[in-house]
Scaffold this active site. Structure first.
Site, PDB file in Angstrom:
ATOM      1  N   TYR A 287      -0.097  -3.771   4.270  1.00 14.99           N
ATOM      2  CA  TYR A 287      -1.283  -2.710   3.839  1.00 14.99           C
ATOM      3  C   TYR A 287      -1.228  -1.827   4.881  1.00 14.99           C
ATOM      4  O   TYR A 287      -1.153  -0.705   4.833  1.00 14.99           O
ATOM      5  CB  TYR A 287      -2.759  -3.326   3.314  1.00 14.99           C
ATOM      6  CG  TYR A 287      -3.725  -2.372   3.032  1.00 14.99           C
ATOM      7  CD1 TYR A 287      -3.638  -2.073   1.523  1.00 14.99           C
ATOM      8  CD2 TYR A 287      -4.596  -1.787   3.903  1.00 14.99           C
ATOM      9  CE1 TYR A 287      -4.522  -1.102   1.222  1.00 14.99           C
ATOM     10  CE2 TYR A 287      -5.611  -0.901   3.269  1.00 14.99           C
ATOM     11  CZ  TYR A 287      -5.501  -0.590   2.128  1.00 14.99           C
ATOM     12  OH  TYR A 287      -6.407   0.578   1.596  1.00 14.99           O
TER      13      TYR A 287
ATOM     14  N   LYS B  46      -0.417   2.283   4.954  1.00 14.91           N
ATOM     15  CA  LYS B  46      -1.331   3.292   5.233  1.00 14.91           C
ATOM     16  C   LYS B  46      -1.146   4.182   6.288  1.00 14.91           C
ATOM     17  O   LYS B  46      -1.436   5.400   6.327  1.00 14.91           O
ATOM     18  CB  LYS B  46      -2.792   2.565   5.190  1.00 14.91           C
ATOM     19  CG  LYS B  46      -3.130   2.085   4.058  1.00 14.91           C
ATOM     20  CD  LYS B  46      -3.023   3.303   2.687  1.00 14.91           C
ATOM     21  CE  LYS B  46      -3.784   2.638   1.265  1.00 14.91           C
ATOM     22  NZ  LYS B  46      -3.578   3.781   0.246  1.00 14.91           N
TER      23      LYS B  46
END
Length: 269
Positions: A164, A168
């Site tokens: 994740y 990002k």
């Protein structure tokens, strides 16, 4: 529906402008779609969940110009079809909000390559696909804007979420690159970095991180984190939507290539 402060401030500002919001069927994405609709835009909500039809219908019943497309934003053909629908309906596009995103929480040793790739595909590759499809439409607009969802984890990676965090951080780099490439055409590109937001995703985060970081009961870990936020509360979808209204508006016309935190002061830079 909740009336949004930002949409009142920008009431009518986006009249005649056309927006597409991915991941817009619920949570932050629905709040963003509602905000732009309340401020006068025609809005296409894109989501892989067929329930997006109900979300769009609710906004239409309230008097807004809102349509929907059921699409997987990691699928090139489905992305093309969603943008083609916008052109069919409104003959162009002015604002793209890449809000679709997923998270999973896993120990490194248990994190499969499939899971790693799935998160990157939704959170980063899909942003590229939508930006690529939108670029010629936004170049033809006099108000072309791209807004890409990053995260506080685009600033600082957190434990048990390397995939994740990578996705990002990638959104911020992608946004900076496109901001430079598209600036000569008048298209602005920024990313936004939410912290803790009142959504189902954060209910999942609380449960999964809590089970790995200690013997936390549901709600305890997230409250511990909220207590450390300088403004002492989680964000609402409204907070994120208000930022995006500003960035997409004429008031934000000199802002591009930026990643802007919307997190109550969790990360300061």
């Amino acid at each position: 529906m909740t009336n949004l402060v930002g949409s009142k401030i920008f009431a009518g500002h986006f009249k005649g402008r056309r927006a597409l919001v991915t991941g817009g069927g619920s949570g932050i994405g629905l709040g963003i779609a509602q905000a732009f609709a309340e401020a006068g835009a025609s809005v296409m909500i894109v989501d892989r969940n067929p329930a997006v039809a109900d979300a769009a219908a609710g906004l239409r019943e309230a008097g807004f110009d809102v349509e929907h497309a059921v699409a997987d934003v990691t699928n090139e053909d489905q992305v093309r079809a969603a943008f083609a629908r916008v052109v069919e309906l409104w003959d162009g596009l002015d604002i793209l909000v890449n809000n679709a995103g997923i998270i999973t929480i896993s120990n490194l040793e248990d994190l499969s390559l499939d899971e790693f790739n799935k998160v990157l595909n939704v959170n980063t590759t899909a942003v590229f696909l939508c930006c690529r499809e939108a670029a010629p439409l936004l170049k033809a607009s006099s108000n072309g804007v791209i807004l890409n969802a990053s995260s506080g984890q685009g600033r600082q990676g957190f434990i048990f979420t390397p995939h994740y965090a990578a996705s990002k951080f990638g959104v911020i780099g992608l946004s900076q690159s496109l901001a430079k490439e598209l600036a000569p055409s008048g298209v602005r590109v920024n990313s936004y970095c939410p912290g803790i937001v009142k959504t189902e995703m954060w209910e999942y985060n609380d449960r999964e991180w809590g089970s790995r970081l200690g013997n936390y009961k549901p709600g305890e870990l997230i409250q511990e984190w909220i207590d450390e936020i300088p403004l002492k509360r989680p964000a609402e979808a409204t907070d994120v939507a208000n930022l995006l209204l500003f960035l997409a508006s004429d008031a934000g016309s000199y802002i591009t290539g930026q990643a802007i935190n919307i997190d109550g002061g969790m990360f300061m830079n």
